[in-house]
Design a protein around this motif. Structure first.
Motif, mmCIF file in Angstrom:
data_model
loop_
_atom_site.group_PDB
_atom_site.id
_atom_site.type_symbol
_atom_site.label_atom_id
_atom_site.label_comp_id
_atom_site.label_asym_id
_atom_site.label_seq_id
_atom_site.Cartn_x
_atom_site.Cartn_y
_atom_site.Cartn_z
ATOM 1 N N CYS A 156 -2.779 6.940 16.894
ATOM 2 C CA CYS A 156 -4.172 7.070 16.458
ATOM 3 C C CYS A 156 -4.789 8.237 17.202
ATOM 4 O O CYS A 156 -4.568 8.393 18.401
ATOM 5 N N HIS A 211 -8.157 9.019 17.231
ATOM 6 C CA HIS A 211 -9.605 8.916 17.463
ATOM 7 C C HIS A 211 -9.968 9.026 18.943
ATOM 8 O O HIS A 211 -11.123 9.238 19.283
ATOM 9 N N GLY A 212 -8.987 8.850 19.791
ATOM 10 C CA GLY A 212 -9.182 9.146 21.220
ATOM 11 C C GLY A 212 -10.080 8.182 21.981
ATOM 12 O O GLY A 212 -10.628 8.567 23.029
ATOM 13 N N CYS A 213 -10.219 6.947 21.516
ATOM 14 C CA CYS A 213 -11.082 5.985 22.228
ATOM 15 C C CYS A 213 -10.489 5.721 23.619
ATOM 16 O O CYS A 213 -9.309 5.364 23.720
ATOM 17 N N TYR A 224 -10.901 3.387 25.622
ATOM 18 C CA TYR A 224 -10.631 1.977 25.906
ATOM 19 C C TYR A 224 -9.555 1.396 24.978
ATOM 20 O O TYR A 224 -9.356 0.185 24.954
ATOM 21 N N CYS A 225 -8.874 2.256 24.221
ATOM 22 C CA CYS A 225 -7.976 1.780 23.156
ATOM 23 C C CYS A 225 -6.975 0.740 23.670
ATOM 24 O O CYS A 225 -6.216 0.986 24.597
ATOM 25 N N ALA A 234 -4.639 -0.391 21.721
ATOM 26 C CA ALA A 234 -3.386 -0.199 20.967
ATOM 27 C C ALA A 234 -2.416 0.700 21.711
ATOM 28 O O ALA A 234 -1.276 0.844 21.289
ATOM 29 N N TRP A 272 -0.326 8.508 24.347
ATOM 30 C CA TRP A 272 -1.039 7.864 23.228
ATOM 31 C C TRP A 272 -2.212 8.761 22.818
ATOM 32 O O TRP A 272 -2.956 9.254 23.672
ATOM 33 N N VAL A 299 -3.165 -1.546 14.812
ATOM 34 C CA VAL A 299 -2.837 -0.643 15.922
ATOM 35 C C VAL A 299 -2.949 0.832 15.537
ATOM 36 O O VAL A 299 -2.330 1.700 16.139
ATOM 37 N N THR A 300 -3.749 1.091 14.513
ATOM 38 C CA THR A 300 -4.121 2.457 14.162
ATOM 39 C C THR A 300 -5.433 2.341 13.405
ATOM 40 O O THR A 300 -5.931 1.237 13.187
ATOM 41 N N ASP A 301 -5.997 3.484 13.013
ATOM 42 C CA ASP A 301 -7.174 3.426 12.144
ATOM 43 C C ASP A 301 -6.714 3.848 10.750
ATOM 44 O O ASP A 301 -6.072 4.898 10.608
ATOM 45 N N LYS A 354 -13.213 3.134 12.147
ATOM 46 C CA LYS A 354 -14.308 3.819 12.834
ATOM 47 C C LYS A 354 -14.630 5.115 12.092
ATOM 48 O O LYS A 354 -15.150 6.049 12.690
HETATM 49 S S1 SF4 Z 1 -6.595 2.437 17.430
HETATM 50 FE FE1 SF4 Z 1 -8.790 1.969 17.332
HETATM 51 S S2 SF4 Z 1 -9.470 1.851 19.461
HETATM 52 FE FE2 SF4 Z 1 -7.460 2.913 19.433
HETATM 53 S S3 SF4 Z 1 -7.974 5.101 19.366
HETATM 54 FE FE3 SF4 Z 1 -7.693 4.387 17.271
HETATM 55 S S4 SF4 Z 1 -9.753 3.833 16.531
HETATM 56 FE FE4 SF4 Z 1 -9.822 3.973 18.760
#
Ligand code: SF4
Length: 269
Positions: A30, A32-34, A36-37, A39, A52, A86-88, A119
């Motif tokens: 993923c 999106h770079g959160c 706190y992820c 996944a 990751w 475990v992905t967007d 997201k």
């Molecule tokens: S899997 Fe969800 S929490 Fe993890 S980086 Fe992607 S959007 Fe963000």
């Protein structure tokens, strides 16, 4: 960052998540770079050496594979399928690959109940399909309504203002919508602002407490240290403080009643 095209062996997978029977993850990784992820634990199953967030595999055979998996079932799938765990499902690469869209087309053919969590406002592209499901719910997850704050913690996801607009558009189009306040970060997330900002945009809401026991604490700590240093002392303890979460849960119940929303649950670790 390039996208690797891979062939998946299975796409409709049984889920170990409480309340979720099946999941589909059209991508591995993923972007999106959160910080706190949760996944990120997945990395060790991917064969990637990159960290990751720095790789993405597109399961290019996913729609065909799903069709075969559904065709081979003796009985139609009546349990909800969740996209994605475990992905967007609406990463930027989805604009090109359209894997989620083609997966939805297959699921629609079988009228399989679905729940989506993303997201990204890219989900709006598929409103035409989403409206045709007999059972479908679409959620946008967010930890704050503050765009500047979100860009620290979730740098490459759609801004909260865009997510809220997406929820409103979906709801106005007749799609059942929910917000997933996840992760709720003590002293960073603001429950009143979140409920107020989401007013009129959702049917249902769920809240998930920040899990500092997971492998994500280093990422959260780094952003707190850089941008919110005053919040850092005692932060980990606060995030584990049952009394703090008890009070927040009580406040959540009050707000859910005031805003007349369906309550999905308050998930604590
Ligand atoms: S899997 Fe969800 S929490 Fe993890 S980086 Fe992607 S959007 Fe963000």
């Amino acid at each position: 960052m390039g996208v690797n095209e891979i062939l998946a062996r299975s796409i409709l997978q049984k889920s170990g998540i409480p309340g979720v029977s099946f999941v589909i993850n059209p991508y591995t990784g993923c972007v999106h770079g959160c910080v706190y992820c949760y996944a990120r634990f997945m990395k060790r199953f991917t064969g990637h050496a990159e960290p990751w967030g720095a790789f993405l595999d597109a399961k290019v055979n996913a729609p065909d594979l799903l069709k075969r998996q559904l065709e081979n079932r003796k009985t139609p799938l009546t349990e909800e399928v969740f996209l994605s765990s475990v992905t967007d499902p609406y990463l930027p690469a989805e604009k090109q690959y359209q894997l989620t869209r083609r997966i939805l087309e297959v699921l629609l053919e079988y009228q399989t109940p679905i729940s989506i969590l993303t997201k990204s406002e890219l989900v709006l592209r598929d409103i035409d399909l989403l409206r045709q499901f007999k059972r479908c719910s679409v959620g946008l997850s967010m930890m704050t309504t503050d765009d500047a704050m979100a860009s620290r913690f979730e740098p490459y996801a759609s801004l909260p203002s865009q997510r809220i607009r997406a929820l409103k558009t979906l709801k106005e189009s007749g799609v059942y919508t929910y917000a997933f306040l996840s992760p709720y970060l003590p002293r960073v997330s603001n429950i009143e602002h979140l409920f107020e900002g989401l007013q009129g945009a959702i049917d249902e809401i769920g809240i998930e407490a920040l899990n500092v026991r997971a492998c994500n604490w280093a990422g959260v700590e780094k952003i707190l240290k850089e941008h919110f240093p005053k919040l850092l002392p005692g932060y980990k303890q606060l995030a584990r403080d049952d009394l703090y979460w008890d009070q927040l849960e009580q406040q959540a119940h009050y707000l859910i009643e005031s805003y007349r929303l369906t309550f999905m649950g308050f998930f604590r670790h």
